[in-house]
Design an enzyme around this catalytic site. Structure first.
Site, PDB file in Angstrom:
ATOM      1  N   GLN A  43       0.788  -1.067  -0.025  1.00  0.00           N
ATOM      2  CA  GLN A  43       0.010  -0.019  -0.131  1.00  0.00           C
ATOM      3  C   GLN A  43       0.876   1.249  -0.071  1.00  0.00           C
ATOM      4  O   GLN A  43       2.087   1.084   0.314  1.00  0.00           O
ATOM      5  CB  GLN A  43      -0.823   0.066   1.218  1.00  0.00           C
ATOM      6  CG  GLN A  43      -0.170  -0.034   2.690  1.00  0.00           C
ATOM      7  CD  GLN A  43      -1.065  -0.614   3.813  1.00  0.00           C
ATOM      8  OE1 GLN A  43      -2.218  -0.634   3.528  1.00  0.00           O
ATOM      9  NE2 GLN A  43      -0.335  -0.942   4.955  1.00  0.00           N
ATOM     10  N   ASP A  98      -0.337   1.696  13.659  1.00  0.00           N
ATOM     11  CA  ASP A  98      -0.012   2.914  14.179  1.00  0.00           C
ATOM     12  C   ASP A  98       0.485   2.564  15.780  1.00  0.00           C
ATOM     13  O   ASP A  98       0.724   3.472  16.411  1.00  0.00           O
ATOM     14  CB  ASP A  98      -1.155   3.807  14.380  1.00  0.00           C
ATOM     15  CG  ASP A  98      -2.359   3.175  14.713  1.00  0.00           C
ATOM     16  OD1 ASP A  98      -3.241   2.822  14.183  1.00  0.00           O
ATOM     17  OD2 ASP A  98      -2.347   2.972  15.974  1.00  0.00           O
ATOM     18  N   ASP A 149       1.325 -11.588   7.424  1.00  0.00           N
ATOM     19  CA  ASP A 149      -0.228 -11.324   7.195  1.00  0.00           C
ATOM     20  C   ASP A 149      -0.892 -11.998   8.472  1.00  0.00           C
ATOM     21  O   ASP A 149      -0.643 -13.015   8.758  1.00  0.00           O
ATOM     22  CB  ASP A 149      -0.647 -12.355   5.941  1.00  0.00           C
ATOM     23  CG  ASP A 149      -1.898 -11.990   5.521  1.00  0.00           C
ATOM     24  OD1 ASP A 149      -2.370 -12.378   4.430  1.00  0.00           O
ATOM     25  OD2 ASP A 149      -2.720 -11.631   6.376  1.00  0.00           O
ATOM     26  N   ASP A 167      -7.346  -4.736  14.740  1.00  0.00           N
ATOM     27  CA  ASP A 167      -7.324  -3.382  14.550  1.00  0.00           C
ATOM     28  C   ASP A 167      -7.038  -3.292  13.237  1.00  0.00           C
ATOM     29  O   ASP A 167      -5.953  -3.024  12.598  1.00  0.00           O
ATOM     30  CB  ASP A 167      -6.252  -2.431  15.125  1.00  0.00           C
ATOM     31  CG  ASP A 167      -6.267  -1.266  14.859  1.00  0.00           C
ATOM     32  OD1 ASP A 167      -5.124  -0.577  15.396  1.00  0.00           O
ATOM     33  OD2 ASP A 167      -7.041  -0.819  14.372  1.00  0.00           O
ATOM     34  N   ASP A 170     -10.023  -0.826   6.516  1.00  0.00           N
ATOM     35  CA  ASP A 170     -11.257  -1.029   5.899  1.00  0.00           C
ATOM     36  C   ASP A 170     -11.207  -2.654   5.020  1.00  0.00           C
ATOM     37  O   ASP A 170     -10.046  -2.808   4.638  1.00  0.00           O
ATOM     38  CB  ASP A 170     -11.773  -0.014   4.862  1.00  0.00           C
ATOM     39  CG  ASP A 170     -12.061   1.335   5.464  1.00  0.00           C
ATOM     40  OD1 ASP A 170     -12.055   2.264   4.956  1.00  0.00           O
ATOM     41  OD2 ASP A 170     -12.267   1.058   6.821  1.00  0.00           O
ATOM     42  N   PRO A 174      -5.203  -5.135   1.503  1.00  0.00           N
ATOM     43  CA  PRO A 174      -4.743  -6.503   2.374  1.00  0.00           C
ATOM     44  C   PRO A 174      -5.636  -6.739   3.530  1.00  0.00           C
ATOM     45  O   PRO A 174      -5.559  -7.836   4.056  1.00  0.00           O
ATOM     46  CB  PRO A 174      -3.423  -5.859   3.011  1.00  0.00           C
ATOM     47  CG  PRO A 174      -3.436  -4.248   2.737  1.00  0.00           C
ATOM     48  CD  PRO A 174      -4.254  -4.014   1.453  1.00  0.00           C
TER      49      PRO A 174
HETATM   50  N1  SAM Z   1      -8.041   1.833  13.021  1.00  0.00           N
HETATM   51  C1  SAM Z   1      -8.003   2.176  11.771  1.00  0.00           C
HETATM   52  C2  SAM Z   1      -8.983   1.968  10.903  1.00  0.00           C
HETATM   53  O1  SAM Z   1      -9.947   1.538  11.247  1.00  0.00           O
HETATM   54  O2  SAM Z   1      -8.998   2.188   9.952  1.00  0.00           O
HETATM   55  C3  SAM Z   1      -6.674   1.076  11.258  1.00  0.00           C
HETATM   56  C4  SAM Z   1      -5.460   1.264  12.117  1.00  0.00           C
HETATM   57  S1  SAM Z   1      -4.093   0.256  11.543  1.00  0.00           S
HETATM   58  C5  SAM Z   1      -3.378   1.390  10.674  1.00  0.00           C
HETATM   59  C6  SAM Z   1      -4.832  -0.706  10.577  1.00  0.00           C
HETATM   60  C7  SAM Z   1      -3.534  -1.690   9.979  1.00  0.00           C
HETATM   61  O3  SAM Z   1      -4.057  -3.009   9.469  1.00  0.00           O
HETATM   62  C8  SAM Z   1      -2.631  -1.155   8.871  1.00  0.00           C
HETATM   63  O4  SAM Z   1      -1.479  -0.705   9.391  1.00  0.00           O
HETATM   64  C9  SAM Z   1      -2.468  -2.357   7.637  1.00  0.00           C
HETATM   65  O5  SAM Z   1      -1.073  -2.213   7.141  1.00  0.00           O
HETATM   66  C10 SAM Z   1      -2.728  -3.499   8.615  1.00  0.00           C
HETATM   67  N2  SAM Z   1      -3.184  -4.707   7.788  1.00  0.00           N
HETATM   68  C11 SAM Z   1      -4.211  -4.737   6.720  1.00  0.00           C
HETATM   69  N3  SAM Z   1      -4.300  -5.826   6.398  1.00  0.00           N
HETATM   70  C12 SAM Z   1      -3.538  -6.685   7.220  1.00  0.00           C
HETATM   71  C13 SAM Z   1      -3.299  -8.190   7.118  1.00  0.00           C
HETATM   72  N4  SAM Z   1      -3.840  -9.006   6.346  1.00  0.00           N
HETATM   73  N5  SAM Z   1      -2.386  -8.626   8.290  1.00  0.00           N
HETATM   74  C14 SAM Z   1      -1.988  -7.684   9.044  1.00  0.00           C
HETATM   75  N6  SAM Z   1      -2.064  -6.428   9.077  1.00  0.00           N
HETATM   76  C15 SAM Z   1      -2.824  -5.739   8.299  1.00  0.00           C
END
Ligand code: SAM
Length: 284
Positions: A43, A98, A149, A167, A170, A174
């Site tokens: 991303q 974060d 992942d 956490d 959307d 990923p």
């Molecule tokens: N609170 C925020 C929201 O509701 O939009 C999300 C916060 S946090 C930054 C979300 C994290 O999930 C991102 O850093 C993203 O890289 C991670 N993420 C997305 N898909 C993932 C996966 N399959 N496994 C692990 N982490 C993942």
């Protein structure tokens, strides 16, 4: 710095970030400065300074958290389940790049081990360096950063965790897999016999279908399921939902959130957050 992105535009010399998830709704933020801008394997990762919401983490043009309202979401997805499970010692956070959720969970002395499984190492690096208001530059020895992942990681665990916090961003890119039935089944397997999980289940206004699907899928696996809400101003529509699936415990001990140096959560908030508006009850 490549500002040639669909969600960035210049008007009268000003830089604007526009979230355009919907045909008829666009949310634009005037941007003071671009602090960080890198493309990772999964991303676009940006840290932006905005005029109204301070410093913000933006992934693929979508605001994830900000220094102004990030604490609302991070405190609600962590302190509410922490007040329900009687003694959470081993916690798994999926996503959470974060570091805001890990920072809140680390406030509990009884927690011995936190695995934070984040798919994108750049997000953690960027937030620790450029978003200390949210990440707290977290360097707690109990927190183990695992860059993988979350689906693959959860599927490799059996009866290991007291609490799992999902956490995620959307259900696009990923994070799409983090809303699937098989993933919730893996979480159920990865939890101890009295374990519990919580996930962010999107907006009751704009994503009612995803919210209902998550609630139904979790209800099909866990004997105790509860939804709660909070208002996060930078999330579409503000009103946001969280879903808890528990193998045993479901009653909060609100006294546990006392003296946790929180800015949003307190005993009354934990008590009242499960009172759902009529339209949400009807959706579920
Ligand atoms: N609170 C925020 C929201 O509701 O939009 C999300 C916060 S946090 C930054 C979300 C994290 O999930 C991102 O850093 C993203 O890289 C991670 N993420 C997305 N898909 C993932 C996966 N399959 N496994 C692990 N982490 C993942």
């Amino acid at each position: 710095m490549d500002l040639n992105k669909p969600y960035l535009s210049r008007k009268n010399g000003d830089l604007w970030l526009t979230e355009d998830e919907y045909d008829n709704l666009k949310v634009s933020y005037r941007i003071k400065d671009v602090i960080y801008d890198q493309k990772s394997s999964c991303q676009d990762v940006m840290i932006l300074d905005s005029y109204n919401f301070g410093r913000m983490l933006v992934l693929d043009g979508v605001v994830q958290t900000t220094s102004v309202d990030g604490h609302i979401y991070n405190e609600m997805i962590s302190h509410v389940p922490m007040s329900i499970h009687p003694n959470p010692q081993k916690v798994l956070i999926i996503g959470g790049g974060d570091c805001g959720v890990a920072k809140e969970v680390a406030k509990y002395e009884g927690v011995e081990h936190i695995d934070m499984v984040e798919i994108d190492e750049l997000v953690v690096k960027a937030c620790i360096e450029h978003l200390p208001e949210v990440s707290g530059r977290l360097a707690d020895p109990r927190v183990h950063y695992i860059f993988d992942d979350g689906v693959k990681f959860a599927a490799s665990k059996k009866k290991e965790y007291d609490l799992i916090i999902v956490d995620s961003s959307d259900p696009i890119g990923p994070a799409k897999v983090l809303f699937e039935q098989s993933f919730y089944e893996s979480l159920h397997e990865a939890l101890k016999d009295d374990g519990m999980m919580v996930c962010q289940s999107q907006s009751p206004i704009f994503h009612a279908d995803v919210m209902k699907q998550s609630y139904k899928r979790i209800s099909g696996l866990f004997p105790e399921v509860k939804m709660y809400t909070a208002v996060v101003p930078t999330y579409p529509g503000g009103l946001w939902s969280f879903t808890i699936g528990s193998k045993q415990h479901i009653k909060p001990d609100t006294s546990k959130v006392r003296d946790k140096n929180t800015k949003y959560v307190n005993e009354q908030i934990v008590d009242s957050c499960f009172s759902l508006p009529q339209f949400i009850k009807e959706i579920l």
